[in-house]
Motif scaffolding. Sequence first.
Motif, PDB file in Angstrom:
ATOM      1  N   ARG B 175      15.709  -1.613   5.458  1.00 22.05           N
ATOM      2  CA  ARG B 175      16.876  -1.478   6.343  1.00 22.05           C
ATOM      3  C   ARG B 175      16.671  -0.335   7.339  1.00 22.05           C
ATOM      4  O   ARG B 175      17.349  -0.279   8.351  1.00 22.05           O
ATOM      5  CB  ARG B 175      18.127  -1.177   5.525  1.00 22.05           C
ATOM      6  CG  ARG B 175      18.584  -2.303   4.633  1.00 22.05           C
ATOM      7  CD  ARG B 175      19.869  -1.844   3.962  1.00 22.05           C
ATOM      8  NE  ARG B 175      20.183  -2.647   2.798  1.00 22.05           N
ATOM      9  CZ  ARG B 175      20.780  -2.154   1.719  1.00 22.05           C
ATOM     10  NH1 ARG B 175      21.075  -0.860   1.665  1.00 22.05           N
ATOM     11  NH2 ARG B 175      21.059  -2.941   0.704  1.00 22.05           N
ATOM     12  N   ALA B 176      15.813   0.590   7.001  1.00 21.26           N
ATOM     13  CA  ALA B 176      15.532   1.694   7.920  1.00 21.26           C
ATOM     14  C   ALA B 176      14.023   1.757   8.131  1.00 21.26           C
ATOM     15  O   ALA B 176      13.257   1.317   7.273  1.00 21.26           O
ATOM     16  CB  ALA B 176      16.024   3.018   7.334  1.00 21.26           C
ATOM     17  N   SER B 177      13.614   2.269   9.266  1.00 19.98           N
ATOM     18  CA  SER B 177      12.178   2.280   9.543  1.00 19.98           C
ATOM     19  C   SER B 177      11.514   3.450   8.826  1.00 19.98           C
ATOM     20  O   SER B 177      12.125   4.495   8.618  1.00 19.98           O
ATOM     21  CB  SER B 177      11.934   2.386  11.048  1.00 19.98           C
ATOM     22  OG  SER B 177      12.370   3.637  11.505  1.00 19.98           O
ATOM     23  N   GLU B 178      10.286   3.203   8.450  1.00 17.91           N
ATOM     24  CA  GLU B 178       9.527   4.211   7.709  1.00 17.91           C
ATOM     25  C   GLU B 178       8.543   4.874   8.656  1.00 17.91           C
ATOM     26  O   GLU B 178       7.659   4.218   9.200  1.00 17.91           O
ATOM     27  CB  GLU B 178       8.762   3.518   6.585  1.00 17.91           C
ATOM     28  CG  GLU B 178       7.841   4.412   5.820  1.00 17.91           C
ATOM     29  CD  GLU B 178       8.481   4.905   4.536  1.00 17.91           C
ATOM     30  OE1 GLU B 178       8.301   6.081   4.225  1.00 17.91           O
ATOM     31  OE2 GLU B 178       9.154   4.105   3.870  1.00 17.91           O
ATOM     32  N   PRO B 179       8.692   6.162   8.905  1.00 17.95           N
ATOM     33  CA  PRO B 179       7.721   6.792   9.804  1.00 17.95           C
ATOM     34  C   PRO B 179       6.416   7.109   9.079  1.00 17.95           C
ATOM     35  O   PRO B 179       6.408   7.849   8.100  1.00 17.95           O
ATOM     36  CB  PRO B 179       8.427   8.071  10.257  1.00 17.95           C
ATOM     37  CG  PRO B 179       9.406   8.378   9.190  1.00 17.95           C
ATOM     38  CD  PRO B 179       9.678   7.127   8.409  1.00 17.95           C
ATOM     39  N   ILE B 180       5.356   6.501   9.517  1.00 17.28           N
ATOM     40  CA  ILE B 180       4.033   6.787   8.942  1.00 17.28           C
ATOM     41  C   ILE B 180       3.132   7.168  10.100  1.00 17.28           C
ATOM     42  O   ILE B 180       3.096   6.456  11.109  1.00 17.28           O
ATOM     43  CB  ILE B 180       3.455   5.545   8.219  1.00 17.28           C
ATOM     44  CG1 ILE B 180       4.353   5.148   7.054  1.00 17.28           C
ATOM     45  CG2 ILE B 180       2.034   5.806   7.748  1.00 17.28           C
ATOM     46  CD1 ILE B 180       3.920   3.887   6.352  1.00 17.28           C
ATOM     47  N   SER B 181       2.463   8.298   9.977  1.00 15.03           N
ATOM     48  CA  SER B 181       1.577   8.654  11.088  1.00 15.03           C
ATOM     49  C   SER B 181       0.209   8.035  10.845  1.00 15.03           C
ATOM     50  O   SER B 181      -0.598   8.560  10.091  1.00 15.03           O
ATOM     51  CB  SER B 181       1.480  10.166  11.255  1.00 15.03           C
ATOM     52  OG  SER B 181       1.402  10.781  10.005  1.00 15.03           O
ATOM     53  N   TRP B 182       0.000   6.891  11.452  1.00 14.66           N
ATOM     54  CA  TRP B 182      -1.265   6.165  11.302  1.00 14.66           C
ATOM     55  C   TRP B 182      -2.388   6.971  11.923  1.00 14.66           C
ATOM     56  O   TRP B 182      -2.175   7.720  12.867  1.00 14.66           O
ATOM     57  CB  TRP B 182      -1.176   4.799  11.993  1.00 14.66           C
ATOM     58  CG  TRP B 182      -0.059   3.948  11.487  1.00 14.66           C
ATOM     59  CD1 TRP B 182       1.073   3.613  12.152  1.00 14.66           C
ATOM     60  CD2 TRP B 182       0.035   3.328  10.201  1.00 14.66           C
ATOM     61  NE1 TRP B 182       1.877   2.833  11.373  1.00 14.66           N
ATOM     62  CE2 TRP B 182       1.268   2.637  10.167  1.00 14.66           C
ATOM     63  CE3 TRP B 182      -0.779   3.298   9.077  1.00 14.66           C
ATOM     64  CZ2 TRP B 182       1.698   1.914   9.063  1.00 14.66           C
ATOM     65  CZ3 TRP B 182      -0.350   2.568   7.982  1.00 14.66           C
ATOM     66  CH2 TRP B 182       0.865   1.897   7.966  1.00 14.66           C
ATOM     67  N   LEU B 183      -3.565   6.797  11.363  1.00 14.64           N
ATOM     68  CA  LEU B 183      -4.725   7.508  11.913  1.00 14.64           C
ATOM     69  C   LEU B 183      -4.994   7.011  13.319  1.00 14.64           C
ATOM     70  O   LEU B 183      -5.022   5.817  13.567  1.00 14.64           O
ATOM     71  CB  LEU B 183      -5.968   7.197  11.062  1.00 14.64           C
ATOM     72  CG  LEU B 183      -6.172   7.975   9.776  1.00 14.64           C
ATOM     73  CD1 LEU B 183      -7.537   7.604   9.223  1.00 14.64           C
ATOM     74  CD2 LEU B 183      -6.109   9.460  10.031  1.00 14.64           C
ATOM     75  N   GLN B 184      -5.155   7.920  14.240  1.00 10.43           N
ATOM     76  CA  GLN B 184      -5.498   7.541  15.608  1.00 10.43           C
ATOM     77  C   GLN B 184      -7.014   7.604  15.732  1.00 10.43           C
ATOM     78  O   GLN B 184      -7.619   8.551  15.249  1.00 10.43           O
ATOM     79  CB  GLN B 184      -4.894   8.534  16.596  1.00 10.43           C
ATOM     80  CG  GLN B 184      -3.395   8.596  16.567  1.00 10.43           C
ATOM     81  CD  GLN B 184      -2.776   7.414  17.286  1.00 10.43           C
ATOM     82  OE1 GLN B 184      -3.391   6.854  18.171  1.00 10.43           O
ATOM     83  NE2 GLN B 184      -1.587   7.030  16.890  1.00 10.43           N
ATOM     84  N   PRO B 185      -7.598   6.601  16.378  1.00 14.04           N
ATOM     85  CA  PRO B 185      -9.031   6.726  16.609  1.00 14.04           C
ATOM     86  C   PRO B 185      -9.294   7.969  17.465  1.00 14.04           C
ATOM     87  O   PRO B 185      -8.483   8.313  18.325  1.00 14.04           O
ATOM     88  CB  PRO B 185      -9.397   5.456  17.364  1.00 14.04           C
ATOM     89  CG  PRO B 185      -8.123   4.902  17.855  1.00 14.04           C
ATOM     90  CD  PRO B 185      -7.039   5.402  16.955  1.00 14.04           C
ATOM     91  N   GLU B 186     -10.381   8.600  17.196  1.00  7.65           N
ATOM     92  CA  GLU B 186     -10.668   9.809  17.958  1.00  7.65           C
ATOM     93  C   GLU B 186     -10.895   9.466  19.414  1.00  7.65           C
ATOM     94  O   GLU B 186     -11.609   8.527  19.741  1.00  7.65           O
ATOM     95  CB  GLU B 186     -11.907  10.499  17.378  1.00  7.65           C
ATOM     96  CG  GLU B 186     -11.541  11.293  16.158  1.00  7.65           C
ATOM     97  CD  GLU B 186     -12.678  12.161  15.681  1.00  7.65           C
ATOM     98  OE1 GLU B 186     -13.502  12.550  16.525  1.00  7.65           O
ATOM     99  OE2 GLU B 186     -12.730  12.427  14.479  1.00  7.65           O
TER     100      GLU B 186
END
Lengths: 246, 448
Positions: B175-186
Amino acid sequence: MASATNPLAGLHFATPSAKPYGVIAMDGGQIDAALGGGLALGVLHEFTATGIEAEHATASTAFLLPLLARLPDTKPIFWLARVCDLYPPGLMCLGLDPARLIQLHAVSDNEALACAETLLRAGIANAVVAEVGHAGKLAGRRLQLACLEHGTSGFVLRRFPYGVGTRTSQPLISAITRWRIAPAASAPYLGEPGETRLQAELLHARGGVAGSWIVEPQETGNAAHPFRLVAALANPPQNLQRRLAS
Amino acid sequence: MALGIRRGQSLSQAQALCGTLLTDTADPLADAAALADMARWCNRISPLTAPDLPDGLWIDIAGCAHLFGGERRLAERLQQRLAPCRLAIADTAGAAWALARTATRTEIEIAPPGQHAQAIANLPTALLRIETRIVAGLHHVGLRSVEALLRLPRAEITARFGPEPVRQLDRALGRASEPISWLQPEQEWRVQRPFVEPISTPEALSEALMLLAQELCARLEALRLGGTRFCARFFGIDGGEQTLIVTAAAPLHKPLRLARLFVDRLDAVEPGLGIEALAVVAEAVAPLALSQSALDDTAEGEELPETLDTLTNRLGALRLWRPEPQASHIPERSWVARSPLAKPVRWPSPPGRRPLRLLSKPEPIEAMALVPDDPPIRFRWRGALHRVRAASLPERIAAEWWRRSDVEERFRDYYRVEDEHGTRFWVFRTSQSGEAASIRWFMHGLFG
């Protein structure tokens, strides 16, 4: 101390020359004489139309193409429109190489005017053609000033979408010449439609006189001048149809 | 484990249970780095992976599972490679987290689509990732499972335990969004600059963009590279991030031009309380074309791409084009739109008289002809009646039989007709079977 003797010496109050970047000859005769030497380059010209011609501006296009084809091929020609229905093989029939053309699709009249001004000011084009319905006084003035910046010729074709709103518009006061172009009955050859004929009415020309002519656009390879004069019309156009019909 | 060693035991107790116990100092930083490495390894499964400290990995497999033969096959494969590990798949990150903690090392927990709520209903509340203190409080009033928590009114839970339990519940249920900091490609071509004081005026932002553009372009030019796609990221002090993306038609390495492209679009950025950091990234780079400068050291042909870039970024792609011929007899297929900077191609001369304006789609007209094979003597188009004064002989254009859509339309007979006002039209006649009854007329273009 020139300013002490003549306080106006440093100011350019004089009206700018109507032909600062030269002219292009139209027919080598009457039309050039009416324009005072030919159609001025590097300034703004306006083409209006009435009836269904105001919806597709094809006669104005046919009038413009032989002129564009005779401009030097150093820079591209930009064509801005809300309805992009120019047909490249058809342009070739009137002598303009479609490879010289870059088209821009605008979603509104204002966007077309703003993009035209950007292109004129950048000085990257030999000519900028904008198909525009409604344009304010200010927009016309800005276009004319933008033309002068690099000597790029600007052409405004008044064109209104099919079946929407009014088709009347205020003329662009700043345009150096204003034309009304309409198709004219051709001379049929063995029952087939003959060469394209246009009725070109010069409504206003700065430094020239108004007039009305029937012309045939000429392809680049075939003739030195963009137009062949078929007839000069002294009468106002409403009499024309009656005369042709009789 | 078999000897009774548990987490949280004191070292002396553990050593008493097992004499040969190997000990080492905990190094959380190295653990985190190893976990991040592992998350990067998982990029082969999905582009979105992230480490979940201290001991988990997030993998967003939405749209990826079918590449591995379904969710179960994917999970089995992953378990084989990462063994020993515990895996769970669910619709929401929260539910997957909880299920993974209940999974065994050999069994994979997969909640079928839409059934994650049932799957976690019987799990303890601690698995919702709620703070230990609050979990203890929940236990104290007898709320041990997720289901028990679900039955209570939300307002009451919030009043008693604060917003966390309800928020975590909402996240687990989707019901609510989950903030996940995905790995960013360098990002190799990235320059950034934090500001001592947050800035918000357009002048200050333009200045900062110019400095970053200079830095980035100097790096690019050193390797004879230019960027074709750039992204500016504005980090606000309220934690928000805004991005501007600009594209260039030809590889770009001039700082002034790059800065101008961004400054043109700067009105789309809401500085809010202020921008505290700015980054400029070249997302696509290409080798620079060698350009020859004129004798007086002015580069030629620079203005055209520059202005085209300005317009393209203002209007969007595909709004500027140059027509290019395409080999087809069907009028509407005889040209295609190309990039305005593409090399101009020589146009073949047209096979016959062609109109100046071609309607994007032929419009049906009511036409009247004396005999079926004749051109029309009058027709009605867009509500107006046109009387034909002169008409050409027909030009037959056959349909392209290899295209399925053209099967019902076998040919078109085009006529140039002129009405009583002198307007010249391009109309065509087509019929399905060649019989007079099925003849239909269309308007396709206008001559000047």
